[in-house]
Write a protein that holds these residues in place. Structure first.
Motif, PDB file in Angstrom:
ATOM      1  N   ARG A 128      16.816 -14.485   5.645  1.00 36.24           N
ATOM      2  CA  ARG A 128      15.676 -14.816   6.376  1.00 36.24           C
ATOM      3  C   ARG A 128      15.039 -13.500   7.185  1.00 36.24           C
ATOM      4  N   GLU A 129      15.743 -12.578   7.486  1.00 37.25           N
ATOM      5  CA  GLU A 129      15.262 -11.418   8.504  1.00 37.25           C
ATOM      6  C   GLU A 129      14.368 -10.528   7.378  1.00 37.25           C
ATOM      7  N   ASN A 130      14.838 -10.668   6.057  1.00 37.95           N
ATOM      8  CA  ASN A 130      14.036  -9.780   5.300  1.00 37.95           C
ATOM      9  C   ASN A 130      12.868 -10.040   4.523  1.00 37.95           C
ATOM     10  N   GLN A 131      12.318 -11.461   5.032  1.00 42.61           N
ATOM     11  CA  GLN A 131      11.008 -11.988   4.447  1.00 42.61           C
ATOM     12  C   GLN A 131       9.926 -11.291   5.206  1.00 42.61           C
ATOM     13  N   PRO A 132       8.577 -11.393   4.638  1.00 48.08           N
ATOM     14  CA  PRO A 132       7.512 -10.882   5.446  1.00 48.08           C
ATOM     15  C   PRO A 132       7.225 -11.558   6.314  1.00 48.08           C
ATOM     16  N   PRO A 133       6.330 -11.181   7.420  1.00 48.19           N
ATOM     17  CA  PRO A 133       6.162 -11.669   8.580  1.00 48.19           C
ATOM     18  C   PRO A 133       5.549 -13.147   8.188  1.00 48.19           C
ATOM     19  N   GLN A 134       5.659 -14.269   8.785  1.00 50.66           N
ATOM     20  CA  GLN A 134       5.569 -15.607   8.374  1.00 50.66           C
ATOM     21  C   GLN A 134       4.106 -15.748   7.980  1.00 50.66           C
ATOM     22  N   SER A 135       3.062 -15.314   8.996  1.00 49.74           N
ATOM     23  CA  SER A 135       1.759 -15.654   8.896  1.00 49.74           C
ATOM     24  C   SER A 135       1.072 -14.474   8.290  1.00 49.74           C
TER      25      SER A 135
END
Lengths: 515, 317
Positions: free
Chosen positions: B300-307
């Protein structure tokens, strides 16, 4: 007789708010006394959330004045709201998933000095002990249950020193046990001198927790009553503006026959974790099978597996039994198109209306066509007439409020109307199995009862109805049998006519329901 | 081997620095939820603005009379102003007018590339120093203030310093936490009393200015001449590096130098000169492979900023 002087924590005077040409709130006068719990009641679209959003600084009123502790104030932003000691817990949590509880709680605070997470965590623990919350300040939000997320939201406003708390439908996603815990926390806060407003659709909760009830109808203030002097019927009548029957009919169908048999169903998510573990049950024609469980216990996977949208483990068997011939057909391993082609009439109302069920940018007719375009003549151009007739039929039968069926995009309709279109479309397929997930989520009492009646009607027609729900009171009144899921396992299947809410609540949190 | 490395590593750094500036700027931008695909264009504009500043200064006082401070400051400031304007334009379009971020970014890249090449051509005509090298411009006067010959120069230290500072800022400061919240969930940040618009503007504009310095570095140190520069290639690689480093500027220091090395592999390896064109492909092939591998990791921490890529409008219903 000497009247005890009542001090107002909040007084809203002559509040009006427009959205374009729509009036969301008209000339509202609302009072919240210090140290009380006030319920704000109203149907969908009656303007409850809009009104509260003006207190919390999300919207700004077009007209009117707000007084906090009898001082006139201007609340132009959420920051102004904090400064006036107002904190709102929104229906959709406003949390950052990849942050810890602490990081979320201190977000936006302008404390002096460097970021000190340890100090903040200590303060959070202190607040938790004071009001009886259970929380780990270092847990990431994406690892939290819904109830834990809500706890973070409440602590967030307490951390900021709020003494006026607004809770927007806080119990919609909680189990009965979690709801009890929340109410006890709310009473602790009230005894600590805080003033609370709770928005909820569930009347028995209004009666249980609040001191006073204020009612809105179509954006206007109807009045307020002491909770002591009210009951469910009187509140509903005030809310809807006319007498409404609050009983769900549960007739017994003449013929009950097995229609769908699920055996050893196991579904894994992308990481290989079992979301459903060895689930076996059968759904019968002429019955509504309720499915209860804490959010995320595998309800979604269960319905999607039957609809052909989930991969299942090899030992899983989903068998469909033809109504006329009693011929058995295997569903697992088939995709939705193959299921349709093999002549199985399966309808599915998914929980995510716009994500899976409907296309928000298209009209009612176009959305109906998505399901019906394979019917009728086969030629390269599509036939507009048939879906339009169908759309008009749905609109008439279900009393959908819409200016037209083929121009206005669906997204512009209210949630209740959108849901009616979705349910109506699925029923129009004349299914033999009808699956619904949270069919009344976010709908007001009136619309909800329309949907319940539709489902019962389908049941009496000999359809096997599967109803995934979150309101246990409704499950108990509506369903013939109830399957309780707990962590992807079947915790038990019970008769809806002789089981209590508490029993189901226990089964939801522990397989088998034992202590 | 040792001699090869001693010669190779400084060149890798020299060619990697534009990537580091670009990716650091883009990380800061993306943390605010803005996906700025205009980075290649912004680097181009930064480069041409700096070059123009240097050129005009040199022309007005003559190469012999140049002051070391002014000779350094004028290109740097011109570069910052140029990329500031590009960042401002991007923000105005995407934040204030809520235009589509992908389309806006791509148009800025096309615009910036075109503008820079046009102005570059004009400068070459103005210079008219040497008729034989009509396609390149050498601003010898200012170059010496940025790098003496082949060493990475002081601007490389600035780049590494900025990357470390941005890393620390995002991780340990209150403002960094709030910026991340804006990129993850602007509605939440807004409800918490954070001025979403201001954060988006500031992060994106500062990010653009950092990226613009990458363009300046490319001209002043990497190529040391303006001759149909391939800054856009560096710009796209910089954007890919953002994903590769999972939004961590401190990792980008090493990744940029590594990719800087890959970029020049074809010209540095003896056996590779025969297949120079083939070796020029290497960084892009590696980028593809890396993106595939990174996309497979699901933490989860390596995902792009959610928006990321979405405009925010408070009263949207």
């Amino acid at each position: 007789m000497i009247l005890e002087a009542v001090k107002n924590a909040v007084r809203m005077e002559g509040i009006t708010k427009h959205f374009g040409s729509v009036v969301a709130n008209r000339d509202i006068n609302l009072e919240l006394h210090e140290g009380e719990i006030l319920s704000l009641l109203g149907e969908n679209g009656s303007g409850k959330t809009t009104l509260m959003n003006m207190l919390s600084g999300i919207y700004y009123p077009d007209e009117g004045q707000i007084y906090i502790h009898e001082k006139p104030v201007k609340i132009a932003s959420p920051k102004d709201a904090f400064e006036n000691g107002i904190g709102m817990i929104h229906q959709h949590f406003k949390l950052v998933d990849v942050f810890t509880a602490t990081e979320n709680i201190i977000l936006g605070l302008e404390e002096k000095g460097m970021l000190n997470v340890k100090k903040a965590a200590a303060k959070i623990r202190e607040i938790s002990e004071r009001y009886g919350f259970e929380i780990d300040p270092n847990q990431k939000v994406y690892n939290m249950s819904v109830s834990q997320k809500q706890t973070v939201e409440i602590i967030k406003v307490l951390y900021r020193g709020a003494d006026i708390l607004i809770l927007d439908e806080p119990t919609a996603v909680l189990t009965p046990q979690e709801t009890d815990k929340l109410f006890s926390v709310m009473r602790n806060m009230k005894n600590d001198g805080k003033s609370l407003i709770i928005i909820t659709h569930k009347l028995h909760e209004v009666l249980e927790v609040s001191d006073r009830v204020a009612i809105l109808r179509k954006g206007e203030y109807v009045g307020d009553v002491e909770t002591k002097t009210a009951d469910q019927q009187s509140l509903t009548d005030m809310m809807v503006g006319r007498a409404v029957s609050l009983n769900i009919d549960r007739p017994k169908a003449q013929e009950i026959k097995e229609r769908l048999r699920v055996e050893h169903l196991t579904v894994r998510d992308v990481e290989g974790v079992k979301r459903l573990n060895d689930v076996s049950f059968s759904a019968n024609a002429g019955e509504i099978l309720g499915i209860a469980g804490v959010a995320g216990s595998g309800q979604r996977e269960l319905l999607e597996a039957i609809a052909g949208l989930q991969k299942t483990d090899p030992e899983s068997r989903i068998t469909y039994i033809e109504p006329e011939s009693d011929e058995e057909k295997q569903l697992n391993g088939k995709d939705p198109l193959e299921i349709i082609k093999s002549g199985i009439l399966l309808s599915f109302v998914p929980e995510d209306r716009f994500g899976m069920g409907l296309v928000g940018g298209m009209s009612i007719t176009d959305n109906v066509m998505l399901r019906s375009y394979r019917r009728g003549k086969h030629n390269p151009f599509f036939d507009h007439k048939f879906p339009k007739e169908l759309a008009n039929k749905i609109v008439n039968d279900l009393e959908v409020v819409t200016p037209n069926v083929d121009k206005i995009p669906l997204r512009r309709l209210s949630g209740g109307n959108v849901q009616k279109v979705l349910v109506g479309r699925e029923i129009e397929q004349s299914p033999t199995v009808l699956m619904t997930a949270y069919a009344v989520r976010g709908l007001d009492i009136n619309t909800s009862y329309t949907i319940y009646n539709l489902l019962t009607e389908q049941k009496m027609k000999g359809v096997a109805v599967i109803y995934v729900g979150e309101d246990l009171d409704v499950l108990l009144e509506l369903c013939d049998r109830i399957l309780v899921l707990c962590g992807g396992q079947v915790s038990g299947i019970v008769d809806g006519r002789n089981v209590t809410k508490e029993q189901i609540g226990l089964m939801m949190t522990k397989v088998g329901g034992g202590e | 081997m040792w001699e090869f490395l001693v010669a190779f590593i400084p060149r890798a750094i020299v060619n990697g620095m534009p990537l580091l500036f670009g990716s650091t700027g883009e990380i800061l931008t993306e943390k605010s939820g803005n996906l700025n695909l205009g980075i290649p264009g912004i680097m181009f504009v930064g480069a041409i603005a700096g070059t123009t500043g240097a050129f005009l200064y040199e022309q007005s006082v003559g190469a012999a009379n140049m002051n070391a401070w002014l000779g350094t400051l004028i290109p740097v400031l011109s570069c910052l102003v140029g990329s500031f304007l590009m960042g401002l334009l991007y923000c105005f379009l995407t934040v204030t007018l809520r235009a589509n971020q992908n389309v806006t970014g791509l148009s800025l890249t096309i615009f910036g590339t075109g503008l820079a090449n046009f102005l570059g051509g004009t400068l070459i005509k103005l210079a008219k120093t040497d008729a034989s090298s009509a396609s390149s411009l050498t601003i010898s006067g200012s170059l010496k203030y940025f790098s003496a010959g082949t060493d990475p120069g002081w601007l490389a230290y600035v780049g590494i310093g900025i990357a470390i500072l941005v890393s620390l800022f995002l991780r340990y400061t209150r403002t960094g936490l709030q910026l991340r919240a804006v990129g993850e969930n602007p509605a939440t940040a807004d409800a918490a009393g954070i001025n979403v618009t201001r954060y988006k503007y500031l992060a994106t504009i500062i990010g653009s200015m950092i990226a613009g310095l990458g363009g300046l570095y490319y001209i002043m140190v990497s190529s040391q001449t303006w001759s149909e520069p391939k800054i856009d290639a560096s710009g796209w690689l910089a954007i890919a590096l953002v994903i590769f480093t999972t939004w961590r500027p401190s990792l980008s220091i090493f990744a940029s130098i590594g990719f800087g090395g890959l970029l020049i592999l074809g010209t540095r390896l003896d056996f590779a000169t025969e297949m120079k064109e083939l070796f020029e492909l290497v960084p892009y092939v590696v980028t593809l492979i890396v993106l595939i591998i990174v996309s497979l990791r699901k933490k989860r921490e390596n995902q792009p900023p959610q928006s990321l890529g979405l405009a925010y409008f408070r009263e949207e219903r």
